[in-house]
Write a protein that holds these residues in place. Structure first.
Motif, short mmCIF file in Angstrom:
data_model
loop_
_atom_site.label_atom_id
_atom_site.label_comp_id
_atom_site.label_asym_id
_atom_site.label_seq_id
_atom_site.Cartn_x
_atom_site.Cartn_y
_atom_site.Cartn_z
N THR A 254 -7.66 -3.78 -10.62
CA THR A 254 -6.81 -2.73 -10.03
C THR A 254 -7.61 -1.83 -9.10
N ASP A 255 -8.85 -1.50 -9.49
CA ASP A 255 -9.72 -0.70 -8.61
C ASP A 255 -10.03 -1.48 -7.34
N ASN A 258 -7.08 -1.57 -5.00
CA ASN A 258 -6.93 -0.27 -4.37
C ASN A 258 -7.93 -0.08 -3.23
N TRP A 261 -6.78 -2.23 -0.28
CA TRP A 261 -5.59 -1.63 0.34
C TRP A 261 -5.97 -0.44 1.21
N ARG A 262 -6.81 0.44 0.66
CA ARG A 262 -7.23 1.63 1.42
C ARG A 262 -8.10 1.24 2.61
#
Length: 266
Positions: A254-255, A258, A261-262
């Motif tokens: 999940t990290d 993220n 995505w960022r």
């Protein structure tokens, strides 16, 4: 202060309230560090860990409910792998100029919580400002090393460092040959950066990625050392970088998602 039964009940309540599937999970141990207000939950295996984390939503709500500064979940397997690698690395540095790191490695065997001894006067180290630059510099300082910082122009515009030639991909996969050459020119024996390996000794020079060397997760490093995203990096290399960290068990998926995505939003 907290028992594993209490935490398990709170996790079940949160999962039920917010529509998560009713699944069985086991907690082997709960460790509360009152000094830093951190709670460590040791799940039996990785499926139990996933149930407790709940896509980061459940663990976030748990932290709010119990009022702790930080709540982290590990599986028993995570800690066993870490212990194995730490013990191997204690043996690997014997008789080398990195033997001064032994107290930190021994402290990591007691994790959680993380309580490092203060090390001083261990000379200088070349630190290439890669993706986890804060962690690289922070580790050097905590290890009693003076970081001699080098990096690619504009990567960290607020930092003071010596600029060297390189590509945006180097921020994620440092050029070990180039850095070894720079270290030799500066008469430095240790290079610290986001290398795709934990430790490599080339002649009299050691190349070290402390996160891999200590089997320290990205999330842990973020809170222990801080994190500042570089302004320049290769987006495609970021995917490979994240995948390698996730596969090695030092970044949660999940990290990683993220970060990608960022990074691609820029």
């Amino acid at each position: 202060m907290f028992t594993k039964e209490f935490i398990a009940e709170k996790v079940r309540e949160i999962r039920k309230r917010y529509g998560f599937e009713d699944v069985h999970f086991s907690i082997d141990e709960v460790i509360y560090d009152s000094e830093d207000d951190k709670l460590f939950i040791i799940a039996r295996d990785r499926s139990d860990k996933s149930a407790i984390i709940g896509n980061s939503f459940v663990i976030g709500k748990l932290r709010e409910k119990i009022g702790a500064k930080q709540v982290t979940v590990y599986s028993k397997l995570d800690l066993l792998i870490k212990e194995k690698r730490i013990k191997e690395n204690i043996e690997r540095i014997k008789g080398t100029h990195l033997e001064f790191l032994r107290p930190i490695l021994e402290a990591e065997l007691e994790f959680p919580p993380r309580k490092w001894p203060k090390l001083r006067d261990n000379g200088e180290a070349l630190v290439f400002l890669s993706f986890n630059a804060r962690a690289m510099v922070g580790f050097a300082e905590k290890a009693g090393l003076i970081p001699v910082k080098v990096g690619i122009r504009y990567t960290f515009p607020k930092w003071e460092y010596e600029e060297i030639e390189g590509s945006p991909e180097d921020v994620l996969f440092p050029d070990e040959e180039k850095l070894t050459e720079i270290a030799r020119e500066k008469d430095l024996k240790t290079i610290i950066s986001d290398f795709p390996f934990d430790l490599k000794i080339k002649g009299d020079i050691a190349l070290l990625n402390p996160l891999r060397f200590l089997h320290m997760g990205f999330f842990e490093a973020k809170y222990f050392f801080g994190f500042e995203k570089p302004t320049i990096f290769d987006k495609n290399a970021l995917i490979d970088f994240v995948v390698s960290y996730v596969c090695d068990g030092i970044m949660e998926s999940t990290d990683g998602a993220n970060l990608i995505w960022r990074g691609w939003r820029k």
